[in-house]
Write a protein that holds these residues in place. Sequence first.
Motif, PDB file in Angstrom:
ATOM      1  N   GLU A   1      50.526  40.965  33.535  1.00 21.05           N
ATOM      2  CA  GLU A   1      49.410  40.873  32.602  1.00 21.05           C
ATOM      3  C   GLU A   1      49.020  39.422  32.325  1.00 21.05           C
ATOM      4  O   GLU A   1      47.837  39.113  32.161  1.00 21.05           O
ATOM      5  CB  GLU A   1      49.751  41.599  31.302  1.00 21.05           C
ATOM      6  N   THR A   2      49.997  38.532  32.284  1.00 22.52           N
ATOM      7  CA  THR A   2      49.665  37.119  32.074  1.00 22.52           C
ATOM      8  C   THR A   2      48.861  36.575  33.244  1.00 22.52           C
ATOM      9  O   THR A   2      47.832  35.908  33.056  1.00 22.52           O
ATOM     10  CB  THR A   2      50.942  36.280  31.890  1.00 22.52           C
ATOM     11  N   LEU A   3      49.295  36.856  34.456  1.00 24.95           N
ATOM     12  CA  LEU A   3      48.559  36.376  35.623  1.00 24.95           C
ATOM     13  C   LEU A   3      47.172  37.015  35.701  1.00 24.95           C
ATOM     14  O   LEU A   3      46.198  36.354  36.071  1.00 24.95           O
ATOM     15  CB  LEU A   3      49.352  36.654  36.898  1.00 24.95           C
ATOM     16  N   ARG A   4      47.085  38.278  35.335  1.00 26.44           N
ATOM     17  CA  ARG A   4      45.769  38.931  35.354  1.00 26.44           C
ATOM     18  C   ARG A   4      44.835  38.303  34.321  1.00 26.44           C
ATOM     19  O   ARG A   4      43.647  38.094  34.593  1.00 26.44           O
ATOM     20  CB  ARG A   4      45.926  40.420  35.073  1.00 26.44           C
ATOM     21  N   ASN A   5      45.368  37.980  33.150  1.00 24.87           N
ATOM     22  CA  ASN A   5      44.544  37.368  32.105  1.00 24.87           C
ATOM     23  C   ASN A   5      43.974  36.020  32.535  1.00 24.87           C
ATOM     24  O   ASN A   5      42.906  35.612  32.065  1.00 24.87           O
ATOM     25  CB  ASN A   5      45.364  37.191  30.828  1.00 24.87           C
ATOM     26  N   HIS A   6      44.684  35.326  33.410  1.00 26.09           N
ATOM     27  CA  HIS A   6      44.253  33.995  33.843  1.00 26.09           C
ATOM     28  C   HIS A   6      43.753  33.988  35.291  1.00 26.09           C
ATOM     29  O   HIS A   6      43.569  32.914  35.870  1.00 26.09           O
ATOM     30  CB  HIS A   6      45.407  33.007  33.696  1.00 26.09           C
ATOM     31  N   ALA A   7      43.517  35.159  35.848  1.00 27.11           N
ATOM     32  CA  ALA A   7      43.196  35.255  37.277  1.00 27.11           C
ATOM     33  C   ALA A   7      41.905  34.535  37.649  1.00 27.11           C
ATOM     34  O   ALA A   7      41.797  33.980  38.748  1.00 27.11           O
ATOM     35  CB  ALA A   7      43.113  36.722  37.696  1.00 27.11           C
ATOM     36  N   GLU A   8      40.924  34.519  36.755  1.00 34.52           N
ATOM     37  CA  GLU A   8      39.639  33.902  37.096  1.00 34.52           C
ATOM     38  C   GLU A   8      39.779  32.416  37.405  1.00 34.52           C
ATOM     39  O   GLU A   8      38.982  31.866  38.174  1.00 34.52           O
ATOM     40  CB  GLU A   8      38.633  34.098  35.960  1.00 34.52           C
ATOM     41  N   LEU A   9      40.764  31.767  36.803  1.00 39.65           N
ATOM     42  CA  LEU A   9      40.995  30.352  37.096  1.00 39.65           C
ATOM     43  C   LEU A   9      42.138  30.142  38.085  1.00 39.65           C
ATOM     44  O   LEU A   9      42.110  29.197  38.878  1.00 39.65           O
ATOM     45  CB  LEU A   9      41.280  29.586  35.803  1.00 39.65           C
TER      46      LEU A   9
ATOM     47  N   LEU B   1      32.540  26.529  35.442  1.00 41.14           N
ATOM     48  CA  LEU B   1      31.978  26.647  36.789  1.00 41.14           C
ATOM     49  C   LEU B   1      32.986  27.263  37.755  1.00 41.14           C
ATOM     50  O   LEU B   1      32.618  28.061  38.626  1.00 41.14           O
ATOM     51  CB  LEU B   1      31.521  25.274  37.288  1.00 41.14           C
ATOM     52  N   LEU B   2      34.253  26.909  37.606  1.00 36.26           N
ATOM     53  CA  LEU B   2      35.285  27.521  38.444  1.00 36.26           C
ATOM     54  C   LEU B   2      35.359  29.026  38.196  1.00 36.26           C
ATOM     55  O   LEU B   2      35.496  29.817  39.135  1.00 36.26           O
ATOM     56  CB  LEU B   2      36.644  26.878  38.156  1.00 36.26           C
ATOM     57  N   ARG B   3      35.273  29.423  36.940  1.00 29.91           N
ATOM     58  CA  ARG B   3      35.299  30.850  36.605  1.00 29.91           C
ATOM     59  C   ARG B   3      34.108  31.578  37.228  1.00 29.91           C
ATOM     60  O   ARG B   3      34.243  32.660  37.806  1.00 29.91           O
ATOM     61  CB  ARG B   3      35.257  31.042  35.090  1.00 29.91           C
ATOM     62  N   GLU B   4      32.930  30.985  37.081  1.00 30.42           N
ATOM     63  CA  GLU B   4      31.708  31.642  37.539  1.00 30.42           C
ATOM     64  C   GLU B   4      31.625  31.722  39.061  1.00 30.42           C
ATOM     65  O   GLU B   4      31.225  32.749  39.617  1.00 30.42           O
ATOM     66  CB  GLU B   4      30.493  30.889  37.001  1.00 30.42           C
ATOM     67  N   ARG B   5      31.993  30.635  39.733  1.00 27.14           N
ATOM     68  CA  ARG B   5      31.835  30.578  41.187  1.00 27.14           C
ATOM     69  C   ARG B   5      33.017  31.207  41.923  1.00 27.14           C
ATOM     70  O   ARG B   5      32.870  31.636  43.064  1.00 27.14           O
ATOM     71  CB  ARG B   5      31.676  29.123  41.639  1.00 27.14           C
ATOM     72  N   GLY B   6      34.181  31.172  41.294  1.00 33.36           N
ATOM     73  CA  GLY B   6      35.369  31.650  41.982  1.00 33.36           C
ATOM     74  C   GLY B   6      35.893  30.659  43.001  1.00 33.36           C
ATOM     75  O   GLY B   6      36.799  30.958  43.778  1.00 33.36           O
ATOM     76  N   ASN B   7      35.319  29.455  43.003  1.00 32.46           N
ATOM     77  CA  ASN B   7      35.748  28.387  43.901  1.00 32.46           C
ATOM     78  C   ASN B   7      35.264  27.064  43.314  1.00 32.46           C
ATOM     79  O   ASN B   7      34.685  27.033  42.227  1.00 32.46           O
ATOM     80  CB  ASN B   7      35.192  28.601  45.317  1.00 32.46           C
ATOM     81  N   ASP B   8      35.499  25.973  44.048  1.00 30.37           N
ATOM     82  CA  ASP B   8      35.104  24.658  43.529  1.00 30.37           C
ATOM     83  C   ASP B   8      33.817  24.152  44.176  1.00 30.37           C
ATOM     84  O   ASP B   8      33.595  22.942  44.279  1.00 30.37           O
ATOM     85  CB  ASP B   8      36.233  23.644  43.718  1.00 30.37           C
TER      86      ASP B   8
END
Length: 213
Positions: free
Chosen positions: A108-116, A30-37
């Motif tokens: 690249e590491t931060l970009r890979n995990h940016a959605e969370l 849900l955090l990934r999809e909404r971009g917030n909580d």
Amino acid sequence: MPPLFASLRAPRQQRSQASFERMIAAAEALLRERGNDDFTLQEVGKRGKVSIGSIYCRFDSKDDLIRAVQARVLDVVNADQLAGIARAEAEAQDLRQLVMLLVESIAETLRNHAELMRPMMLRATTDPIVSAAGKKSYAQIADRVRGLLLTHRSEIRQPDPDRAVQSAYRVIYAAIARYLGFGSATGAAWEGDWRELKEDLGRMCAAFLQSAD
């Protein structure tokens, strides 16, 4: 990374562990999809196929569930960051190459995990526990990068090498975080060319460290 809060009640039985993992996975999705909580525990329960009662058996509140997700995410991000730093250390032949490799790995590491990372950093502006965990994670990686750069102290021409490598890391992280829209910089996300940003950051920071001015 141990959670910075005491209200998490860890499961002991295999069935309870599976239910717990579904809670975490549902909140993470849900955090990934909404971009917030901006979601409810009812939505977490529906997504994870767990009851509200089961969630409250593990967490006192939605806040604590999100903090548990953050702890899990930071464990993964830190492990990836440290692995990338180790690769840069093994491959670099000199300070300039090390800086270029570190910028590439961190970015690249931060970009890979940016959605969370993005919703977590947004939440950190209002949640002191999330903020403290994020700062602890940042400090761990910053210390590792600074220590590695200082192994090339003889190539650093700045009058205060410790200050110089600290400033270089701050600039690298801030520029990448702004590009990825972390924290309050959401409006600046994805501005410019990603490849050029990484190259220019590496070159500028290497030049700064090797400059006597």
